[in-house]
Design a protein around this motif. Structure first.
Motif, PDB file in Angstrom:
ATOM      1  N   ARG A   1       1.064  -0.875   0.192  1.00 45.72           N
ATOM      2  CA  ARG A   1      -0.126   0.159  -0.057  1.00 45.72           C
ATOM      3  C   ARG A   1       0.145   0.904   0.217  1.00 45.72           C
ATOM      4  O   ARG A   1       0.352   2.109  -0.891  1.00 45.72           O
ATOM      5  N   GLY A   2       2.004   1.341   0.973  1.00 46.22           N
ATOM      6  CA  GLY A   2       2.735   2.740   0.798  1.00 46.22           C
ATOM      7  C   GLY A   2       3.231   2.472  -0.514  1.00 46.22           C
ATOM      8  O   GLY A   2       3.693   3.977  -0.564  1.00 46.22           O
ATOM      9  N   PHE A   3       3.712   1.623  -1.502  1.00 44.29           N
ATOM     10  CA  PHE A   3       4.485   1.604  -2.686  1.00 44.29           C
ATOM     11  C   PHE A   3       3.767   1.599  -3.516  1.00 44.29           C
ATOM     12  O   PHE A   3       4.149   3.686  -4.151  1.00 44.29           O
ATOM     13  N   TYR A   4       2.353   1.554  -3.409  1.00 48.00           N
ATOM     14  CA  TYR A   4       1.238   2.447  -4.693  1.00 48.00           C
ATOM     15  C   TYR A   4       0.681   3.950  -4.490  1.00 48.00           C
ATOM     16  O   TYR A   4       0.875   4.712  -5.390  1.00 48.00           O
ATOM     17  N   GLU A   5       0.739   4.465  -3.196  1.00 50.07           N
ATOM     18  CA  GLU A   5       0.631   4.938  -2.351  1.00 50.07           C
ATOM     19  C   GLU A   5       1.750   6.918  -2.984  1.00 50.07           C
ATOM     20  O   GLU A   5       1.571   7.791  -3.490  1.00 50.07           O
ATOM     21  N   ARG A   6       3.095   5.861  -3.049  1.00 46.49           N
ATOM     22  CA  ARG A   6       4.083   6.851  -3.376  1.00 46.49           C
ATOM     23  C   ARG A   6       3.950   5.927  -4.760  1.00 46.49           C
ATOM     24  O   ARG A   6       4.467   8.047  -5.659  1.00 46.49           O
ATOM     25  N   ALA A   7       3.938   6.115  -5.359  1.00 46.00           N
ATOM     26  CA  ALA A   7       3.265   6.227  -6.948  1.00 46.00           C
ATOM     27  C   ALA A   7       2.977   6.953  -7.277  1.00 46.00           C
ATOM     28  O   ALA A   7       2.810   7.794  -8.284  1.00 46.00           O
TER      29      ALA A   7
ATOM     30  N   ALA B   1      -5.393   1.228  -8.780  1.00 47.17           N
ATOM     31  CA  ALA B   1      -6.318   0.036  -9.036  1.00 47.17           C
ATOM     32  C   ALA B   1      -5.483  -0.516  -8.390  1.00 47.17           C
ATOM     33  O   ALA B   1      -5.769  -2.038  -7.540  1.00 47.17           O
ATOM     34  N   GLY B   2      -4.110  -0.472  -8.093  1.00 46.39           N
ATOM     35  CA  GLY B   2      -3.100  -1.164  -7.263  1.00 46.39           C
ATOM     36  C   GLY B   2      -3.172  -1.225  -5.482  1.00 46.39           C
ATOM     37  O   GLY B   2      -3.455  -1.887  -4.767  1.00 46.39           O
ATOM     38  N   LEU B   3      -3.587   0.036  -5.353  1.00 44.97           N
ATOM     39  CA  LEU B   3      -4.061   0.920  -3.795  1.00 44.97           C
ATOM     40  C   LEU B   3      -5.465   0.212  -3.174  1.00 44.97           C
ATOM     41  O   LEU B   3      -5.036  -0.455  -2.232  1.00 44.97           O
ATOM     42  N   ALA B   4      -5.999   0.196  -4.182  1.00 48.66           N
ATOM     43  CA  ALA B   4      -7.551  -0.370  -4.606  1.00 48.66           C
ATOM     44  C   ALA B   4      -7.544  -1.369  -3.663  1.00 48.66           C
ATOM     45  O   ALA B   4      -8.168  -1.856  -3.206  1.00 48.66           O
ATOM     46  N   ALA B   5      -6.965  -2.458  -5.040  1.00 48.24           N
ATOM     47  CA  ALA B   5      -6.668  -3.775  -3.900  1.00 48.24           C
ATOM     48  C   ALA B   5      -6.429  -4.140  -3.141  1.00 48.24           C
ATOM     49  O   ALA B   5      -7.063  -4.895  -2.163  1.00 48.24           O
ATOM     50  N   CYS B   6      -5.027  -3.185  -2.597  1.00 51.40           N
ATOM     51  CA  CYS B   6      -4.606  -3.686  -1.419  1.00 51.40           C
ATOM     52  C   CYS B   6      -5.985  -3.029  -0.241  1.00 51.40           C
ATOM     53  O   CYS B   6      -5.536  -3.772   1.127  1.00 51.40           O
TER      54      CYS B   6
ATOM     55  N   GLU C   1     -13.486   2.601   7.574  1.00 55.52           N
ATOM     56  CA  GLU C   1     -12.330   3.552   6.719  1.00 55.52           C
ATOM     57  C   GLU C   1     -11.791   2.819   5.304  1.00 55.52           C
ATOM     58  O   GLU C   1     -11.470   3.129   4.267  1.00 55.52           O
ATOM     59  N   ALA C   2     -11.083   0.923   5.019  1.00 53.18           N
ATOM     60  CA  ALA C   2     -10.647   1.073   4.294  1.00 53.18           C
ATOM     61  C   ALA C   2     -11.817   0.338   2.798  1.00 53.18           C
ATOM     62  O   ALA C   2     -11.315   0.792   2.037  1.00 53.18           O
ATOM     63  N   MET C   3     -13.226   0.318   3.366  1.00 52.09           N
ATOM     64  CA  MET C   3     -13.791   0.457   2.537  1.00 52.09           C
ATOM     65  C   MET C   3     -13.718   1.687   1.453  1.00 52.09           C
ATOM     66  O   MET C   3     -14.482   1.635   0.452  1.00 52.09           O
ATOM     67  N   GLU C   4     -13.622   2.858   2.038  1.00 56.14           N
ATOM     68  CA  GLU C   4     -13.599   3.521   1.383  1.00 56.14           C
ATOM     69  C   GLU C   4     -13.345   4.147   0.632  1.00 56.14           C
ATOM     70  O   GLU C   4     -13.180   3.956  -0.650  1.00 56.14           O
ATOM     71  N   ALA C   5     -11.699   3.846   1.452  1.00 59.13           N
ATOM     72  CA  ALA C   5     -10.160   3.781   0.842  1.00 59.13           C
ATOM     73  C   ALA C   5     -10.524   3.147  -0.728  1.00 59.13           C
ATOM     74  O   ALA C   5      -9.337   3.528  -1.204  1.00 59.13           O
ATOM     75  N   ALA C   6     -10.705   1.766  -0.221  1.00 64.06           N
ATOM     76  CA  ALA C   6     -10.612   1.233  -1.680  1.00 64.06           C
ATOM     77  C   ALA C   6     -11.543   1.508  -2.494  1.00 64.06           C
ATOM     78  O   ALA C   6     -11.787   1.977  -3.406  1.00 64.06           O
ATOM     79  N   ASP C   7     -13.141   2.161  -1.708  1.00 64.61           N
ATOM     80  CA  ASP C   7     -13.898   2.232  -3.001  1.00 64.61           C
ATOM     81  C   ASP C   7     -13.484   4.274  -3.919  1.00 64.61           C
ATOM     82  O   ASP C   7     -13.552   3.928  -5.130  1.00 64.61           O
ATOM     83  N   ARG C   8     -12.666   4.549  -3.000  1.00 62.47           N
ATOM     84  CA  ARG C   8     -12.448   6.068  -3.664  1.00 62.47           C
ATOM     85  C   ARG C   8     -10.987   5.630  -5.015  1.00 62.47           C
ATOM     86  O   ARG C   8     -10.905   6.243  -5.828  1.00 62.47           O
ATOM     87  N   ALA C   9      -9.925   4.753  -4.611  1.00 60.60           N
ATOM     88  CA  ALA C   9      -8.926   4.277  -5.106  1.00 60.60           C
ATOM     89  C   ALA C   9      -9.952   4.208  -6.822  1.00 60.60           C
ATOM     90  O   ALA C   9      -9.112   4.165  -7.524  1.00 60.60           O
TER      91      ALA C   9
ATOM     92  N   ALA D   1     -10.341  -4.905 -10.043  1.00 62.00           N
ATOM     93  CA  ALA D   1     -10.427  -3.891  -8.444  1.00 62.00           C
ATOM     94  C   ALA D   1     -11.690  -2.888  -7.907  1.00 62.00           C
ATOM     95  O   ALA D   1     -11.969  -2.676  -6.747  1.00 62.00           O
ATOM     96  N   ARG D   2     -12.706  -1.962  -8.779  1.00 58.52           N
ATOM     97  CA  ARG D   2     -13.675  -1.552  -8.407  1.00 58.52           C
ATOM     98  C   ARG D   2     -14.538  -2.206  -8.101  1.00 58.52           C
ATOM     99  O   ARG D   2     -15.685  -2.339  -7.574  1.00 58.52           O
ATOM    100  N   GLY D   3     -14.992  -3.698  -8.274  1.00 52.55           N
ATOM    101  CA  GLY D   3     -15.501  -4.786  -8.672  1.00 52.55           C
ATOM    102  C   GLY D   3     -14.955  -5.759  -7.042  1.00 52.55           C
ATOM    103  O   GLY D   3     -16.222  -5.262  -6.772  1.00 52.55           O
ATOM    104  N   VAL D   4     -13.968  -5.591  -6.433  1.00 55.51           N
ATOM    105  CA  VAL D   4     -13.865  -5.412  -5.380  1.00 55.51           C
ATOM    106  C   VAL D   4     -14.329  -4.814  -4.240  1.00 55.51           C
ATOM    107  O   VAL D   4     -14.559  -5.348  -3.557  1.00 55.51           O
TER     108      VAL D   4
END
Length: 441
Positions: free
Chosen positions: A182-188, A200-205, A218-226, A243-246
């Protein structure tokens, strides 16, 4: 091009079949292995999207990584007509990649090329290799396939490098590793906010952390947003739709999830993840007939995966189709054993294989040993606890099963929803402690 998940294999019957082996890492630094892996995997991903090719799934070729095996032998093992192999060396900002295409039957090299470029040309090299392979194998590309192959996922090699590191950690399937990913995707995303694959990778995390560890708003909202942002940035990226489907499945928005998974399949018919998570959604709803169909598709997309046949076996058993269920469970045991030969500490293979043995009523002592080995490796991991509980339930140890489930449900209500429709836990139905855990007591 960029996905934390692995591609499947596919292609129409009669299509040329190809296996892409991991390139040899000549950089001399183990820290460069993630880069070698990522470049190889992205070439596999690109080629797997070509309708006229049948490409061996990533899990099929992974056991050959860094192994002393000839291309012809690997091709015979994988039933591939051709094999692509090569070497990669990265030195600061310079990249040297040598590849060759080998015909399996004759062992003859039919094409070879060497690329010596700056690291910024990595996407162009991947595209050129994919185009050369399709030309050599006389595969006619559609205009959409040509555009997809030529498209760079990001203008930033730094962001791409960060995503490759994130992917490597994500696939270790442990809480800490996914948090690192998650940290690597956020930095990307900080480097390139328009990088759809990073979103998509951040959402998967976030989705995985929510699904298997802590089911929080909080995790659901973060996945939804990403995931929403990934689709907005690139609606033609299958991984974004997966990622969106999951992410929307976490909120039990099954209609939207179905639209997203179907969109991913239209864009990439070889997407194992689209089939697998589509099937899981139906399983969680108790729609086992639908789950069977999509788990079968997942098995076809990645013949070396042991998770889909395990859940297929469970869904078939729930429908009363014992003979077909047994066949799926036998496949699960064989594939899990194969994975354990490469990685004896892979907890997921241990507990899926153990459950399959229990359902078959075979080697029950070994099944318990596998399950308890997984528990010793990761005693606090909720997915380990849950699946070991299934083994205990199937072997007549209800109290030990419920002890494990009690430690699982504290991680969120998603586990309760799964428990209610899991045929592996049928022996616990009616037990006061189990009913209480399900919220029915």
């Amino acid at each position: 091009m960029e996905s934390p998940w692995s591609p499947g294999g596919g292609g129409p019957k009669g299509a040329s079949s190809l296996a892409v082996l991991y390139f040899q890492n000549l950089s001399g630094a183990k820290t460069d292995i993630y880069f070698r892996d990522g470049v190889t995997e992205d070439i596999i991903i690109e080629l797997s999207r070509v309708g006229g090719l049948s490409v061996s799934a990533l899990s099929s070729v992974r056991p050959y990584r860094d192994q002393p095996v000839s291309a012809a032998q690997a091709g015979r093992d994988l039933h591939a007509d051709f094999v692509l192999e090569g070497t990669l060396r990265r030195s600061r900002n310079h990249l040297r990649l040598s590849v060759q295409l080998v015909e399996t039957e004759s062992g003859r090299m039919v094409w070879a090329e060497r690329y010596e470029r700056e690291i910024e040309d990595v996407f162009a090299i991947q595209s050129e290799i994919a185009q050369a392979i399709t030309e050599k194998l006389k595969v006619v590309l559609s205009e959409a396939e040509r555009r997809a192959i030529a498209k760079a996922p990001t203008a930033s090699v730094e962001a791409y490098d960060l995503c490759l590191q994130g992917r490597q950690y994500f696939r270790q399937f442990r809480r800490k590793s996914i948090e690192f990913a998650r940290g690597f995707y956020e930095r990307a995303i900080e480097v390139d906010p328009g990088y759809a694959g990073a979103h998509a990778g951040l959402a998967a995390c976030h989705s995985y952390l929510c699904m298997f560890w802590e089911s929080t708003e909080e995790a659901m909202e973060a996945a939804d947003r990403a995931s929403r942002r990934a689709v907005e940035l690139d609606g033609d990226l299958a991984e974004a739709h997966v990622a969106r489907g999951v992410a929307v499945s976490l909120r039990r928005n099954h209609e939207e999830a179905e639209r997203e998974f179907r969109a991913a399949i239209r864009l990439d018919a070889a997407s194992f993840e689209a089939y697998y998570f589509f099937a899981r959604g139906f399983y969680a709803q108790g729609k086992k007939d639908h789950a069977v169909y999509w788990f079968r598709r997942a098995c076809e997309a990645d013949p070396q995966d042991y998770q889909a046949p395990a859940l297929l076996g469970s869904a078939l058993r729930g429908l009363g189709l014992k003979a077909e269920s047994d066949e799926a469970y036998r496949r699960t045991v064989a594939l899990a054993q194969k994975h354990l030969e490469v990685n004896p500490g892979q907890t997921r293979a241990l507990y899926f294989g153990a459950i399959a043995l229990c359902q078959l009523g075979e080697r029950l002592d070994e099944a318990l040993e596998w399950a308890e080995r997984a528990l010793r490796i990761d005693p606090e991991e909720p997915q380990v606890l849950y699946n070991v509980a299934c083994v205990y339930a199937l072997t007549g140890k209800p109290e030990r099963a419920i002890d494990c489930l009690a430690k699982t449900v504290v991680h969120g209500d998603l586990w309760r929803g799964w428990m209610e429709n899991d045929s592996d836990l049928e022996a616990l139905h009616g037990h006061p402690r189990f009913e209480a855990l399900c919220g029915r007591g």
